[in-house]
Design an enzyme around this catalytic site. Structure first.
Site, short mmCIF file in Angstrom:
data_model
loop_
_atom_site.label_atom_id
_atom_site.label_comp_id
_atom_site.label_asym_id
_atom_site.label_seq_id
_atom_site.Cartn_x
_atom_site.Cartn_y
_atom_site.Cartn_z
N SER A 253 0.86 -0.95 -0.18
CA SER A 253 0.17 0.05 -0.04
C SER A 253 0.89 1.17 0.16
O SER A 253 1.48 1.50 0.83
CB SER A 253 -0.87 0.03 1.25
OG SER A 253 -1.36 1.42 1.27
N HIS B 51 -1.16 -1.40 -4.12
CA HIS B 51 -2.34 -1.12 -3.70
C HIS B 51 -2.53 0.40 -3.32
O HIS B 51 -1.72 1.15 -2.70
CB HIS B 51 -2.41 -1.65 -2.31
CG HIS B 51 -3.78 -1.78 -1.68
ND1 HIS B 51 -5.01 -2.47 -1.93
CD2 HIS B 51 -4.24 -0.80 -0.56
CE1 HIS B 51 -5.98 -1.85 -1.37
NE2 HIS B 51 -5.51 -1.38 -0.46
N ASP C 138 -4.80 3.36 -1.86
CA ASP C 138 -5.52 3.92 -0.81
C ASP C 138 -6.31 5.24 -0.95
O ASP C 138 -5.52 6.36 -0.83
CB ASP C 138 -5.27 3.65 0.64
CG ASP C 138 -4.94 2.31 0.98
OD1 ASP C 138 -5.99 1.48 0.84
OD2 ASP C 138 -4.00 1.83 1.31
N MET D 168 -8.92 7.89 -0.07
CA MET D 168 -9.69 8.45 1.08
C MET D 168 -10.28 9.76 1.01
O MET D 168 -9.41 10.70 0.31
CB MET D 168 -8.75 8.20 2.29
CG MET D 168 -8.24 6.99 2.69
SD MET D 168 -7.27 7.12 3.99
CE MET D 168 -6.53 5.43 4.02
N HIS E 66 -8.42 1.06 -4.08
CA HIS E 66 -9.24 0.63 -2.96
C HIS E 66 -10.03 2.11 -2.70
O HIS E 66 -9.35 2.97 -2.12
CB HIS E 66 -8.53 0.42 -1.81
CG HIS E 66 -9.27 0.06 -0.51
ND1 HIS E 66 -8.59 -0.03 0.76
CD2 HIS E 66 -10.35 0.01 -0.21
CE1 HIS E 66 -9.55 -0.28 1.47
NE2 HIS E 66 -10.76 -0.11 1.23
N MET F 196 -12.05 4.37 -0.47
CA MET F 196 -12.73 4.75 0.66
C MET F 196 -13.41 6.15 0.64
O MET F 196 -13.11 6.99 1.20
CB MET F 196 -11.66 4.54 1.85
CG MET F 196 -11.27 3.12 2.01
SD MET F 196 -9.71 2.94 2.98
CE MET F 196 -8.59 3.20 1.51
N MET G 264 -11.27 -5.86 5.30
CA MET G 264 -10.51 -5.05 5.86
C MET G 264 -10.21 -5.78 7.27
O MET G 264 -11.26 -6.02 8.14
CB MET G 264 -11.31 -3.72 6.29
CG MET G 264 -11.47 -2.85 4.96
SD MET G 264 -9.93 -2.58 4.26
CE MET G 264 -8.91 -1.74 5.73
N GLY H 22 -2.84 3.66 7.99
CA GLY H 22 -1.82 2.72 8.06
C GLY H 22 -1.48 2.31 9.61
O GLY H 22 -1.61 2.97 10.55
N ASP I 291 -6.38 -6.40 3.98
CA ASP I 291 -5.75 -5.31 4.12
C ASP I 291 -5.89 -4.99 5.42
O ASP I 291 -7.03 -4.59 6.11
CB ASP I 291 -6.66 -4.45 3.10
CG ASP I 291 -6.16 -2.84 3.22
OD1 ASP I 291 -5.19 -2.64 3.83
OD2 ASP I 291 -6.82 -2.07 2.34
N GLY J 216 1.33 -2.11 4.30
CA GLY J 216 1.69 -0.73 4.17
C GLY J 216 2.94 -0.87 4.81
O GLY J 216 4.00 -0.97 4.42
N SER J 217 2.70 -0.60 6.21
CA SER J 217 3.91 -0.40 7.25
C SER J 217 5.10 -1.58 7.11
O SER J 217 6.10 -1.17 7.13
CB SER J 217 3.58 -0.25 8.60
OG SER J 217 2.42 -0.38 8.76
#
Ligand code: DX5
Ligand code: ZN
Length: 213
Positions: A8, A33, A35, A37, A66, A68, A137, A144, A173, A195-196
Site C-alpha cells: 500500500s 495497492h 488507498d 480516502m 481501494h 474509501m 479489512m 496505516g 488489508d 503498508g507499514s
C-alpha cells in the site's frame, strides 16, 4: 495457490511517489495497492485520479484501487481513466453495490467489494457472479499502522467457502505482517496488502519476501 503481495503506497514517501512505486515494482511486488480516502467515509484524506494518473507510467503492475469514498459511483469512470486495473468499492458506502459492480466491469476493469471489520460476509451473497475480488479489512479503514483485528481470519475462511470454485480473489488489508500473513493464507486469502510492513525499512524486497513467507 500462490499468494500475491500488494504494497500500500499509503505508507510510501508521498514526496517521491513515482520513485517509490518503481522501487516496490523492482522489489518484486505483485500489485500496487492505492488507498483513496475522502475525509468523509473515513477520517483521513489522501489523493484522487490525478495522482494515480501521474504514477501510472512508473510501473506496468496491476493498480489495485481501494476506494474509501462515499459516494463512489459518480467517480468510477474517473478512476478507470486514471489507470486503475481493479476498482474496489466499500459495501457500507454504496446502496447499489450490484450496479457499481456492473459499471466497473462495463469500464473493462475488475470489480471488487470491500468489507469493514463489522460488516458480515453475507453482503456479497447475491453478487458473487459479478465479483472479481473481495477485500476484507482487518483494521478499521483510514490509517496505516493499526493493529490486526483477529476476528477477520474467520471471515476470510467463510468467504473462501462461499466462493467455492469461482475465480474470485480474497484480499486482506490492515495489519498484515510476516506474523499475521500465515494465518490469513491458511484461511484462504490469496492477496495480501501491506503498508507499514513493506515500507518500514528500505529493504523493500526483503520485507515483501518476509510477508510472502
Ligand atoms: C487502511 C488502508 C490500508 C493501509 C494498510 O485504511 O486501506 O491499505 O495502508 O496499512 P498497514 O499495512 O500499515 O496496516
Ligand atoms: Zn487499502
Amino acid at each position: 495457490m500462490s499468494v500475491l503481495i500488494a504494497p500500500s503506497i499509503l505508507s510510501a514517501d508521498f514526496a517521491r511517489l513515482g520513485d517509490e512505486v518503481k522501487a516496490i515494482d523492482e522489489a518484486g511486488c505483485d500489485w500496487i495497492h492505492i488507498d483513496v480516502m475522502d475525509g468523509h467515509f473515513v477520517p483521513n484524506l489522501t489523493f484522487g485520479p490525478p495522482v494515480i494518473k501521474a504514477i501510472r507510467p512508473w510501473t506496468k503492475k496491476t493498480f489495485d484501487v481501494h476506494l474509501m469514498i462515499d459516494p463512489a459511483q459518480p467517480y468510477l469512470e474517473d478512476y478507470a481513466k486514471a489507470g486503475a486495473d481493479i476498482i474496489v468499492v466499500h459495501a457500507e458506502a454504496d446502496r447499489h453495490i450490484d450496479r457499481s459492480l456492473q459499471i466497473i466491469r462495463g469500464l473493462g476493469k475488475k470489480a471488487g467489494i470491500s468489507l469493514n471489520p463489522a460488516t458480515p460476509e453475507s453482503v456479497i451473497e447475491y453478487v458473487l457472479d459479478k465479483l472479481d475480488l473481495v477485500l476484507v479489512m482487518s483494521v478499521n479503514p483510514g490509517f496505516g499502522g493499526q493493529s490486526f483485528i483477529e476476528s477477520q481470519v474467520e471471515k476470510v475462511a467463510r468467504i473462501r467457502r462461499m466462493i467455492g470454485s469461482r475465480a474470485i480473489d480474497i484480499e486482506v488489508d490492515g495489519g498484515v505482517t510476516p506474523e499475521t500473513a500465515p494465518r490469513l493464507i491458511a484461511a484462504g486469502a490469496n492477496v495480501l496488502v501491506a503498508g507499514s510492513a513493506v515500507f518500514k525499512t528500505k529493504d523493500y524486497a526483503g520485507n515483501i519476501a518476509a510477508i510472502r513467507g
